[in-house]
Scaffold this motif. Sequence first.
Motif, PDB file in Angstrom:
ATOM      1  N   ILE A   1      47.751  31.414  46.240  1.00 49.80           N
ATOM      2  CA  ILE A   1      46.730  32.729  46.336  1.00 49.80           C
ATOM      3  C   ILE A   1      46.669  33.734  45.638  1.00 49.80           C
ATOM      4  CG2 ILE A   1      45.890  33.032  48.515  1.00 49.80           C
ATOM      5  CD1 ILE A   1      46.381  30.827  49.708  1.00 49.80           C
ATOM      6  N   LEU A   2      47.914  34.370  45.498  1.00 49.68           N
ATOM      7  CA  LEU A   2      48.825  35.443  44.954  1.00 49.68           C
ATOM      8  C   LEU A   2      48.129  35.427  43.593  1.00 49.68           C
ATOM      9  CD1 LEU A   2      51.669  36.654  47.154  1.00 49.68           C
ATOM     10  CD2 LEU A   2      49.223  36.869  47.255  1.00 49.68           C
ATOM     11  N   ASP A   3      47.673  34.311  43.293  1.00 50.83           N
ATOM     12  CA  ASP A   3      48.005  34.162  41.926  1.00 50.83           C
ATOM     13  C   ASP A   3      46.821  34.729  40.913  1.00 50.83           C
ATOM     14  OD1 ASP A   3      47.770  33.319  39.125  1.00 50.83           O
ATOM     15  OD2 ASP A   3      48.604  31.601  39.056  1.00 50.83           O
ATOM     16  N   TYR A   4      46.408  35.562  40.849  1.00 49.87           N
ATOM     17  CA  TYR A   4      46.105  36.303  39.518  1.00 49.87           C
ATOM     18  C   TYR A   4      44.613  35.309  38.658  1.00 49.87           C
ATOM     19  CZ  TYR A   4      41.873  39.353  36.810  1.00 49.87           C
ATOM     20  OH  TYR A   4      40.881  39.472  36.948  1.00 49.87           O
ATOM     21  N   SER A   5      45.020  34.193  38.580  1.00 47.57           N
ATOM     22  CA  SER A   5      44.331  33.083  37.824  1.00 47.57           C
ATOM     23  C   SER A   5      43.394  32.558  38.958  1.00 47.57           C
ATOM     24  CB  SER A   5      45.078  32.493  36.602  1.00 47.57           C
ATOM     25  OG  SER A   5      45.630  31.029  37.623  1.00 47.57           O
ATOM     26  N   ASN A   6      43.344  32.648  40.297  1.00 50.22           N
ATOM     27  CA  ASN A   6      42.847  31.255  41.471  1.00 50.22           C
ATOM     28  C   ASN A   6      41.997  33.075  41.237  1.00 50.22           C
ATOM     29  OD1 ASN A   6      43.564  29.125  41.096  1.00 50.22           O
ATOM     30  ND2 ASN A   6      45.228  29.491  41.594  1.00 50.22           N
ATOM     31  N   ARG A   7      42.091  33.944  41.334  1.00 46.25           N
ATOM     32  CA  ARG A   7      41.049  34.976  42.103  1.00 46.25           C
ATOM     33  C   ARG A   7      39.554  35.399  42.728  1.00 46.25           C
ATOM     34  NH1 ARG A   7      44.345  36.960  43.484  1.00 46.25           N
ATOM     35  NH2 ARG A   7      45.675  38.183  42.629  1.00 46.25           N
ATOM     36  N   HIS A   8      39.476  34.629  41.016  1.00 44.69           N
ATOM     37  CA  HIS A   8      37.634  34.328  41.249  1.00 44.69           C
ATOM     38  C   HIS A   8      37.647  32.712  42.332  1.00 44.69           C
ATOM     39  CE1 HIS A   8      38.855  31.171  38.671  1.00 44.69           C
ATOM     40  NE2 HIS A   8      38.023  29.872  38.519  1.00 44.69           N
ATOM     41  N   ASN A   9      38.138  32.320  42.604  1.00 46.57           N
ATOM     42  CA  ASN A   9      37.165  31.331  43.942  1.00 46.57           C
ATOM     43  C   ASN A   9      38.872  30.950  44.547  1.00 46.57           C
ATOM     44  OD1 ASN A   9      36.530  29.482  45.066  1.00 46.57           O
ATOM     45  ND2 ASN A   9      36.043  27.884  43.155  1.00 46.57           N
ATOM     46  N   PRO A  10      39.293  31.343  45.483  1.00 43.96           N
ATOM     47  CA  PRO A  10      40.821  30.764  45.948  1.00 43.96           C
ATOM     48  C   PRO A  10      40.136  30.325  47.679  1.00 43.96           C
ATOM     49  CG  PRO A  10      39.835  32.661  47.000  1.00 43.96           C
ATOM     50  CD  PRO A  10      38.527  32.830  45.741  1.00 43.96           C
ATOM     51  N   TYR A  11      39.076  29.358  47.441  1.00 46.91           N
ATOM     52  CA  TYR A  11      38.389  28.343  48.306  1.00 46.91           C
ATOM     53  C   TYR A  11      38.907  27.875  47.903  1.00 46.91           C
ATOM     54  CZ  TYR A  11      35.939  33.030  49.468  1.00 46.91           C
ATOM     55  OH  TYR A  11      35.444  34.196  50.037  1.00 46.91           O
ATOM     56  N   PRO A  12      38.788  26.689  47.241  1.00 45.50           N
ATOM     57  CA  PRO A  12      40.174  25.552  47.270  1.00 45.50           C
ATOM     58  C   PRO A  12      41.306  25.270  47.768  1.00 45.50           C
ATOM     59  CG  PRO A  12      38.657  25.401  44.987  1.00 45.50           C
ATOM     60  CD  PRO A  12      38.273  26.986  45.728  1.00 45.50           C
TER      61      PRO A  12
ATOM     62  N   PRO B   1      47.430  46.456  41.424  1.00 51.86           N
ATOM     63  CA  PRO B   1      48.866  46.547  40.545  1.00 51.86           C
ATOM     64  C   PRO B   1      47.536  45.790  39.164  1.00 51.86           C
ATOM     65  CG  PRO B   1      49.044  45.325  42.757  1.00 51.86           C
ATOM     66  CD  PRO B   1      47.388  45.985  42.550  1.00 51.86           C
ATOM     67  N   MET B   2      48.100  46.645  37.982  1.00 47.96           N
ATOM     68  CA  MET B   2      47.754  45.972  36.365  1.00 47.96           C
ATOM     69  C   MET B   2      49.013  45.045  36.242  1.00 47.96           C
ATOM     70  SD  MET B   2      44.957  46.127  35.968  1.00 47.96           S
ATOM     71  CE  MET B   2      44.300  46.884  34.291  1.00 47.96           C
ATOM     72  N   PRO B   3      48.878  43.818  35.448  1.00 49.09           N
ATOM     73  CA  PRO B   3      49.929  43.458  35.348  1.00 49.09           C
ATOM     74  C   PRO B   3      50.812  43.202  33.486  1.00 49.09           C
ATOM     75  CG  PRO B   3      47.946  42.041  34.726  1.00 49.09           C
ATOM     76  CD  PRO B   3      47.586  43.310  35.093  1.00 49.09           C
ATOM     77  N   GLY B   4      51.754  43.955  33.568  1.00 50.01           N
ATOM     78  CA  GLY B   4      52.536  44.005  32.431  1.00 50.01           C
ATOM     79  C   GLY B   4      52.017  45.176  31.769  1.00 50.01           C
ATOM     80  N   GLU B   5      52.138  46.250  33.033  1.00 49.32           N
ATOM     81  CA  GLU B   5      51.724  47.636  32.464  1.00 49.32           C
ATOM     82  C   GLU B   5      52.700  48.261  33.461  1.00 49.32           C
ATOM     83  OE1 GLU B   5      48.473  50.930  33.528  1.00 49.32           O
ATOM     84  OE2 GLU B   5      49.340  50.255  35.385  1.00 49.32           O
ATOM     85  N   ASP B   6      53.893  48.861  33.062  1.00 47.74           N
ATOM     86  CA  ASP B   6      55.148  50.303  33.198  1.00 47.74           C
ATOM     87  C   ASP B   6      54.606  50.682  34.575  1.00 47.74           C
ATOM     88  OD1 ASP B   6      57.105  51.231  34.050  1.00 47.74           O
ATOM     89  OD2 ASP B   6      57.339  52.934  32.251  1.00 47.74           O
ATOM     90  N   PRO B   7      54.547  50.698  35.754  1.00 44.00           N
ATOM     91  CA  PRO B   7      53.890  51.649  36.582  1.00 44.00           C
ATOM     92  C   PRO B   7      54.766  52.670  37.154  1.00 44.00           C
ATOM     93  CG  PRO B   7      55.755  50.087  37.667  1.00 44.00           C
ATOM     94  CD  PRO B   7      55.778  49.997  36.589  1.00 44.00           C
ATOM     95  N   THR B   8      55.381  53.313  36.134  1.00 45.50           N
ATOM     96  CA  THR B   8      56.108  54.228  36.698  1.00 45.50           C
ATOM     97  C   THR B   8      54.710  55.492  36.312  1.00 45.50           C
ATOM     98  OG1 THR B   8      58.032  53.532  35.375  1.00 45.50           O
ATOM     99  CG2 THR B   8      58.190  55.774  36.554  1.00 45.50           C
TER     100      THR B   8
ATOM    101  N   ARG C   1      42.891  42.857  40.916  1.00 45.38           N
ATOM    102  CA  ARG C   1      43.916  42.602  40.745  1.00 45.38           C
ATOM    103  C   ARG C   1      44.181  41.635  42.513  1.00 45.38           C
ATOM    104  NH1 ARG C   1      45.819  40.342  36.465  1.00 45.38           N
ATOM    105  NH2 ARG C   1      47.674  39.495  38.194  1.00 45.38           N
ATOM    106  N   ASN C   2      44.049  42.812  43.307  1.00 41.33           N
ATOM    107  CA  ASN C   2      44.595  42.375  45.179  1.00 41.33           C
ATOM    108  C   ASN C   2      43.842  41.633  45.135  1.00 41.33           C
ATOM    109  OD1 ASN C   2      44.799  43.524  47.215  1.00 41.33           O
ATOM    110  ND2 ASN C   2      44.745  45.856  46.605  1.00 41.33           N
ATOM    111  N   ALA C   3      44.606  41.052  46.067  1.00 39.67           N
ATOM    112  CA  ALA C   3      44.553  39.333  46.950  1.00 39.67           C
ATOM    113  C   ALA C   3      44.183  40.037  47.950  1.00 39.67           C
ATOM    114  CB  ALA C   3      45.449  38.407  46.839  1.00 39.67           C
ATOM    115  N   VAL C   4      44.465  40.803  48.126  1.00 37.95           N
ATOM    116  CA  VAL C   4      44.008  40.698  50.353  1.00 37.95           C
ATOM    117  C   VAL C   4      42.589  41.685  49.847  1.00 37.95           C
ATOM    118  CG1 VAL C   4      44.833  42.643  52.057  1.00 37.95           C
ATOM    119  CG2 VAL C   4      46.299  41.393  50.605  1.00 37.95           C
TER     120      VAL C   4
END
Lengths: 412, 462
Positions: free
Chosen positions: A12-23, A179-186, A393-396
């Motif tokens: 569910i937290l995986d971004y690739s499912n963000r567009h449709n978490p309902y299944p 948060p963006m993946p693969g980006e240095d958050p500093t 990105r955000n799952a919440v």
Amino acid sequence: MTQAEGSLLRQILDYSNRHNPYPLYAELRKTPVLSEGDGAYVVSTYDEVLSLLHDPRVSSDPRNMTAPGGPELGQQEEPGLPPSFIRQDPPEHDRLRRMTNASFGPPHTPRRIDEMRGDLGKVVSGLIDGIGNTDRIDLVEQFSYPFPVTAICRLLGVPREDEPRFHGWADTLAASLDPMPGEDPTERNKIAEKARTELGMYLAGLIDERRKDPKHDMLSELATRHGPDGVMTTMELLSTSALLLIAGHETTVNLITNGMLTLLRNPDQLQRLREDPKSVVPMVEELLRFEPPVQLVPNRTTLADIDIRGVTIPKGASLWLVAAAGNRDPKRFAHPDRFDPDRGDIQHLGFGSGIHSCFGAPLARLEAQLALSELARRLVNPRLLEDPPEYRRNAVLRGPRHLPIACNDIRP
Amino acid sequence: MPGEFLDWLKREGRIVIVGASLAGLRAAETLRGEGFAGSLTMIGDEPYEPYDRPPLSKAVLLGRAAPDRTELPRRREVDADWRLGVPATGLDMAGRKVQLADGEEVPYDRLLIATGVRARSWPHETEAELDGVFVLRGRDDATALQKRLSAGPRRVLVIGAGFTGSEIASACREREIEVTLAERGSSPLVGALGGVVGQVAAQLHRENGVDLRCEVMVTGLEGDTAGRVRAAHLSDGTSVETDVVVVCLGATRNTEWLAGSGLGAGPRGIACDAGCRAFDIRGIVTDDIFVAGDVARSPHPLFGYQFLSLEHWGNAVSQAETAAHNMLCDSVERRPHMWVPGFWSAQFGVNIKSVGVPSMGTEIIIAQGSLAERRFVGVYGYQGRVIGAVTFDHAHWLPFYQHLIETTAPFPPKFETVDRRPEGLRPMSAEFPDPSVPTHGPTVTLSGYSPADRRMTFTPGR
């Protein structure tokens, strides 16, 4: 989350499912109370989520959590400020929320939200007037993002000339929650920290001004009201206004965007809204069930062992209440995956429930109703250019980052 | 064949509902919602379409809502023949006819009785007729009382500190009218919630400027030469100069019209089974007469099968829906009415809510919050189980406590909760008055017998 590599929660937290978490939510509901094996418990069915939201053995105060907290969600409080009432338990929670509500809603300020109707209607018209090229509109950038920020500025009493600065800070802070993946958050954290400090100083200055010269706005009232609970300290005021600012727009952006997306996917409902603007009321309620901007409540913990559906959630566990899964529980709603504003009893979990139920619900409802009915009325033959659109990105706080649409023309 | 009869009933049968208030209206809507296409007659003694009563002692008395603007929202069109302003005067069970005050007779195939209760009036008739003496139950009562309060009386005397009396005192204080509240028990709300919570209510009254007098009775009302009330005399020898008296001595069930009909109707209401079917005086359940709302008295399995008679808004709605459903059903499809009692009140800006049957409780703990802050959850225990709960400004937690009651959870509850104070955890006596000493104002009346009790008898109206 070590051993639960492929766990449902991880998916569910995986971004690739963000567009449709309902299944995935449907899969999750097969185990209404799921132990994730690392101290986290995920609850996904309607009755159980609702009962835990009203359970006094469930705490919102992170200090009560003894188990590992589960995956990090980027939902921290503002550093340097005392926790806002969303992260507190009664009696402190009740006191702060009560004091805030005295300036926001009934019984002390019953008409505050309704009085904003005309003003917010003008903001909506202005934003639609300014859309320009109708071949490619990014509804998020051009409409559903600027609108709630302006609304919260008006509510708090941020002067119009300061709104651009305020938008800038709000943008930066919202981006830091995303948060963006693969980006240095500093670097980004540094920028966010700077924005936070500047916003804090700005608000402190504004509060100071309002103490001396109160106006008819919420900051003035929060700063000057002497009620039975006394007065708010400056620190409490800052964390409360920061909460109102962040919670007050990051959610509404998604409500409006999800709303337009859903309507464009259900053209008969869009047509109906165009012909009958009053139907927007049940439509927004159904949206809050169907595509709620807040998908899950991740930051609760248990003060005692709680027996529920044959599972004992131990004291100190990290509790995840998946409201969006409960909203599509077929035991509670017939044909839950159908967008149907005419279903009789839409008691959704879109605003939560219990003592932490969404404080801004009346404002969010009004904003979404004004926005969607006006978009439906004015956009001629609107259509989606990408489906699904790109999500945040955000799952919440789930919603599209951009919603590219086109239309033939814009009605006056 | 019962199936054929039900098909016919749904298609072209005649259903009569006596009582055109909340329960009557919701039953009518449910009947239509479940496909009843026959003729529907609604009989009401008041000349008004169904209206909502809770605002009458709150917003209406405060002048915030007009008494004629508290219509009940309609859930659907009921397409009924409305006989308003005509009370029912009798029931011919054998002939299946309801007799009306205007001499007409209305035949039925199924009857629903939802005649509710009325305010108990001042027992001394001449005194009750003095100008300035009121009760508060219906819209006309509220109109008259609100008009008198707007005229700026010097002082209002409220007799009886149950929920209605307390709400009236609260409304008076909010309008800055001097008010004396006389209560026979040791504190306000003592009959419904016991003395521990009653003491909190007493503080609320006093701090808001109510002249609260407990453990006194009003022995007489005195009028002036023009027939207006001018003073009241109390059992402690004092008297109160007043120009408005509101009598809040609880309610009387509207069952007199059924006297002699053979139906099991009396001063405690109309006994019925859990499916809302009325009993006749022989204790035999009828199959065509149903009861719902304040006038009904039905056994509740959660509370030892006691016959509960509830003056609760939510109960009226739920019981009406159940009764209407069962009226159109075969026995196996019937549903029991198992509503957990629930009640709310608003006074002095405090939201008071209860679930279960607090008045059955013998002990109480303060599970959350504190009595001193007047924001708390009180949990009532009876024989080692949770039987009821009350909240002052803490209503969000009530569903949890309702669940404890429904699952017969042990008392006192042992787990940690948010906002639990150590001092609240010790069970103490809930301090309900001795039932042999008369009081008034309980919203829940317990009476009746276990079905296993061989001595079960029915006493018709006295």
